[in-house]
Design an enzyme around this catalytic site. Structure first.
Site, short mmCIF file in Angstrom:
data_model
loop_
_atom_site.label_atom_id
_atom_site.label_comp_id
_atom_site.label_asym_id
_atom_site.label_seq_id
_atom_site.Cartn_x
_atom_site.Cartn_y
_atom_site.Cartn_z
N CYS A 112 0.83 -1.20 0.00
CA CYS A 112 0.00 0.00 0.00
C CYS A 112 0.87 1.26 0.00
O CYS A 112 1.61 1.50 -0.94
CB CYS A 112 -0.97 -0.05 1.18
SG CYS A 112 -2.30 1.15 1.14
N HIS A 113 0.79 2.07 1.04
CA HIS A 113 1.58 3.29 1.16
C HIS A 113 2.96 3.05 1.79
O HIS A 113 3.77 3.98 1.87
CB HIS A 113 0.85 4.33 2.01
CG HIS A 113 -0.35 4.93 1.34
ND1 HIS A 113 -1.58 4.30 1.32
CD2 HIS A 113 -0.52 6.10 0.68
CE1 HIS A 113 -2.46 5.06 0.69
NE2 HIS A 113 -1.84 6.15 0.28
#
Length: 187
Positions: A112-113
């Site tokens: 994800c991030h």
């Protein structure tokens, strides 16, 4: 595979605001194969999860970052979420901890991030990676080759986009952990 992984230890570096499934699902997959996991937080205190649209459960820490040593672990897991990697990427101790895994050729998994942390640790240049789409340009700007795939493996570096990719992410994390050190993994 569980016999190969028995006795292995994985550090899970996270702070408040990690995406709950991106910690809980890989940790369950690892523990299901006999891997010992340690949740490491900046201050050694419990951390609050983000569960898709609201705050989730609090997860207890096993260690403070100041007492964690990369040499004690076989791999590193970086869950995503928005708040968690944004906090960790400005923490010099977290960046040094992350970089130590790359320097030792150990597997690192980020979803994800979480690649934001890898960007600030300066370990993405020339690497083939994926992430949540909003981090794609940041990765390109840091020299990574971003692709839109469920999971990407580049010499021990495992990256995925979102929680919908967790099955593929978990499988590749286990595979890379079973392979051990990777000569192509570098800082």
């Amino acid at each position: 595979m569980s016999q190969v992984l028995n006795g292995k230890r994985v550090a899970i570096l996270a702070a408040d605001g990690f995406e709950e499934s991106e910690l809980s699902s890989p940790r369950a997959a690892l523990q299901g194969q006999g891997v010992e996991t340690h949740v490491i937080t900046p201050d050694g205190k419990g951390i609050k999860a983000w569960a898709e649209t609201d705050w989730g459960d609090t997860y207890e820490a096993d260690k403070a970052l100041s007492s964690a040593n990369a040499s004690d672990y076989h791999a590193l897991l970086l869950p995503g979420g928005l708040f968690n990697p944004d906090s960790l990427r400005t923490n010099d101790d977290a960046l040094a901890f992350v970089k130590a895994f790359f320097q030792a050729g150990k597997p690192v998994a980020a979803i994800c991030h979480a690649p934001w942390v890898l960007i600030n640790a300066e370990v993405v240049n020339g690497r083939r990676m994926t992430s949540v789409p909003s981090v794609a340009q940041d990765l390109r700007n840091a020299g990574a080759k971003w692709v839109d795939e469920a999971v990407v493996v580049d010499n021990g570096l495992v990256t995925s986009r979102t929680p919908k990719d967790l099955d593929a992410f978990n499988a590749k994390l286990l595979e890379e952990l079973s392979e051990g050190r990777h000569e192509g993994q570098h800082a």
